[in-house]
Design a protein around this motif. Structure first.
Motif, PDB file in Angstrom:
ATOM      1  N   GLN A   2       0.819  -1.204   0.000  1.00  0.00           N
ATOM      2  CA  GLN A   2       0.000   0.000   0.000  1.00  0.00           C
ATOM      3  C   GLN A   2       0.857   1.261   0.000  1.00  0.00           C
ATOM      4  OE1 GLN A   2      -2.920  -0.307  -0.659  1.00  0.00           O
ATOM      5  NE2 GLN A   2      -3.528  -2.334  -0.057  1.00  0.00           N
ATOM      6  N   PHE A   5       2.225   1.980  -3.366  1.00  0.00           N
ATOM      7  CA  PHE A   5       1.158   2.534  -4.207  1.00  0.00           C
ATOM      8  C   PHE A   5       0.932   4.006  -3.876  1.00  0.00           C
ATOM      9  CE2 PHE A   5      -3.480   3.436  -4.446  1.00  0.00           C
ATOM     10  CZ  PHE A   5      -3.602   3.437  -5.824  1.00  0.00           C
ATOM     11  N   GLN A 107      -4.660   6.602   1.893  1.00  0.00           N
ATOM     12  CA  GLN A 107      -4.883   5.424   1.057  1.00  0.00           C
ATOM     13  C   GLN A 107      -6.351   5.279   0.666  1.00  0.00           C
ATOM     14  OE1 GLN A 107      -2.995   3.428  -0.483  1.00  0.00           O
ATOM     15  NE2 GLN A 107      -4.481   1.887  -1.120  1.00  0.00           N
ATOM     16  N   VAL A 111      -7.446   5.486  -3.566  1.00  0.00           N
ATOM     17  CA  VAL A 111      -8.026   4.412  -4.380  1.00  0.00           C
ATOM     18  C   VAL A 111      -9.330   4.833  -5.052  1.00  0.00           C
ATOM     19  CG1 VAL A 111      -6.942   2.591  -3.029  1.00  0.00           C
ATOM     20  CG2 VAL A 111      -9.238   3.363  -2.419  1.00  0.00           C
ATOM     21  N   GLY A 215      -5.867  -5.363  -6.873  1.00  0.00           N
ATOM     22  CA  GLY A 215      -4.733  -5.169  -7.766  1.00  0.00           C
ATOM     23  C   GLY A 215      -5.113  -4.766  -9.169  1.00  0.00           C
ATOM     24  N   THR A 338      -9.898   1.872 -14.605  1.00  0.00           N
ATOM     25  CA  THR A 338      -8.460   1.596 -14.555  1.00  0.00           C
ATOM     26  C   THR A 338      -7.730   1.856 -15.872  1.00  0.00           C
ATOM     27  OG1 THR A 338      -8.945  -0.713 -15.077  1.00  0.00           O
ATOM     28  CG2 THR A 338      -8.712  -0.149 -12.749  1.00  0.00           C
ATOM     29  N   TYR A 367      -0.991   1.702 -13.787  1.00  0.00           N
ATOM     30  CA  TYR A 367      -2.028   1.831 -12.751  1.00  0.00           C
ATOM     31  C   TYR A 367      -2.214   0.514 -11.989  1.00  0.00           C
ATOM     32  CZ  TYR A 367      -6.362   3.383 -10.534  1.00  0.00           C
ATOM     33  OH  TYR A 367      -7.325   3.736  -9.609  1.00  0.00           O
ATOM     34  N   GLN A 368      -2.352  -0.579 -12.719  1.00  0.00           N
ATOM     35  CA  GLN A 368      -2.521  -1.885 -12.068  1.00  0.00           C
ATOM     36  C   GLN A 368      -1.201  -2.389 -11.484  1.00  0.00           C
ATOM     37  OE1 GLN A 368      -4.134  -4.376 -15.202  1.00  0.00           O
ATOM     38  NE2 GLN A 368      -6.235  -4.016 -14.528  1.00  0.00           N
ATOM     39  N   ARG A 371      -0.361  -1.014  -8.163  1.00  0.00           N
ATOM     40  CA  ARG A 371      -1.112  -1.645  -7.077  1.00  0.00           C
ATOM     41  C   ARG A 371      -0.550  -3.031  -6.745  1.00  0.00           C
ATOM     42  NH1 ARG A 371      -7.396  -0.614  -6.968  1.00  0.00           N
ATOM     43  NH2 ARG A 371      -7.488   1.639  -7.207  1.00  0.00           N
TER      44      ARG A 371
END
Length: 430
Positions: A2, A5, A107, A111, A215, A338, A367-368, A371
């Motif tokens: 996290q 990210f 966080q 998201v 993810g 996404t 982006y993915q 994560r």
């Protein structure tokens, strides 16, 4: 994972806040104030981090001095330093809790931000604003007595919707006889087509845990569309993209391993809440369907080249099925949460006289992978995030429907030549 990210996303937000807002606005993201809120929360986090680090430094420094004073035999001074350490440690606990809370708030807000759209993404509000990139040749001309696929399904006894609804519920079709065989033929042909293009086949789990769903971006964005099993905290997959991309979660690849090209068949499960009307008749929209997926992990400098190759690959697959199609570049308002850039493929249903989406092919940039911490070491030994891409190759229900509708003849339904070896005969007959 996290914190990794968080830091990358925050760096992007702070680098050029107004440019980020402008790009989010292209996606019709309404809560642009969230960007400022995140930065303000991060300022609070930084303040708590500084206070924590300063206090921890006092503990470390005083602890070191205690040892030195004890070695000198100065017990009185050592005791004074012990009191300083004890006082600082008391302060550390609430500061640590404050820092953890600040990190959690940052966080939770981060998201909620979608991926930023690429420069090629057209401005628009919905499907009507998508750009037609290419369209195939003339649409088929059907015989006067042509009917839509839901009537053909009954006439040839291919799919039993009523029994499927009895077994499970509406939107869970039961394929039977020649219908089940055609479904299997399509899956096998799609997989073979992908294997010939250099993809490695996987058969993934059909349920994923929360970390996997987060993810790929299904959580928190698409939580309401997923089937959830609270007893195990597992989710039924909406697409093979989710488990397949997560194969490389928390992995550092070598640059020479890129691109990683994967393909997988899976059933897909989607609640599709709120669907109604002609869009849901027959196989147009169901809760369980089969799909073959392609996924790539690439070097960041080559991801758009890979996207073009994936689009060309899906286009060749549709051409081999002899189906009329068109390729759309999705506008900001019609893109997924996404995606940085998405091309949709639609086939023309001659009996319904409408276009039906059968594939969505996207570049998610980092982006993915941010994560999931999917990284690689470049030629200088530096660790970088890979880019991820995926595409439907293909989703079966509407392909199944259009093959029936567009190839109906007096003596039966004539199959595309490429499917004959897989199906075992040229015509679906009564």
């Amino acid at each position: 994972m996290q914190k990794f990210f968080e830091m990358l996303q925050l760096q992007l937000l702070r680098q050029d806040t107004e440019a980020v807002k402008k790009r989010l606005a292209i996606k019709n993201f309404k809560d642009l104030a969230l960007v400022d809120e995140i930065i303000a929360l991060d300022d609070q986090r930084k303040k708590a981090q500084l206070e924590f680090d300063t206090t921890q430094s006092v503990v470390n420094s005083a602890s070191k001095e205690i040892g030195q004073l004890m070695a000198k035999g100065d017990k009185a001074a050592a005791e004074e330093k012990k009191a300083v350490v004890a006082d600082a440690k008391k302060k550390l606990q609430p500061i640590s809790e404050q820092l953890a809370q600040a990190e959690k708030l940052v966080q939770e807000k981060l998201v909620l931000l979608p991926n930023l759209p690429a420069a090629l993404v057209p401005v628009g509000n919905g499907a009507e604003d998508n750009e037609v990139v290419r369209e195939s040749d003339a649409k088929p001309i059907l015989p006067p007595n042509a009917v839509p696929h839901w009537d053909l399904i009954k006439a040839y006894d291919l799919v039993d919707f009523e029994t499927g609804a009895k077994i499970t519920g509406s939107g869970f079709p039961l394929y039977k006889g020649q219908g089940a065989k055609l479904q299997r033929a399509l899956v096998q042909y799609f997989l073979d087509f992908n294997l010939e293009a250099g993809y490695t086949e996987y058969l993934p789990p059909f349920m994923v845990n929360e970390a996997s769903a987060f993810g790929t971006g299904q959580l928190p964005d698409k939580e309401g569309q997923m089937y959830y099993m609270p007893a195990d905290n597992y989710y039924m997959i909406p697409t093979a993209e989710v488990p397949v991309t997560n194969i490389y979660r928390d992995t550092i690849l070598k640059q020479e391993q890129l691109p990683v090209k994967m393909t997988a068949y899976s059933p897909c499960f989607r609640r599709e809440a709120g669907s109604f009307g002609k869009d849901v008749r027959g196989l147009n929209r169901v809760h369980q369907f089969e799909k073959v997926e392609i996924v790539q992990l690439t070097h960041p400098e080559k991801s758009y080249e890979a996207l073009d190759a994936m689009v060309a690959h899906v286009e060749k697959l549709l051409q081999s099925l002899e189906l009329p199609y068109r390729i759309l570049r999705l506008c900001g308002g019609d893109m997924g949460f996404t995606s940085a850039l998405t091309y949709d493929f639609e086939v023309y249903s001659a009996a319904q006289e409408r276009w039906l989406e059968v594939s969505s092919t996207s570049n998610f940039e980092n982006y993915q992978t941010n994560r999931m911490k999917i990284r690689f070491k470049d030629e200088n030994g530096k660790t970088q995030l890979a880019h991820s891409l995926n595409g439907s190759s293909l989703a079966l229900p509407r392909i199944f429907a259009c093959i029936l509708e567009n190839n109906q003849q007096e003596d039966g339904i004539r199959l595309p030549k490429v499917l004959v070896p897989y199906f075992g005969k040229e015509v679906i007959s009564k």
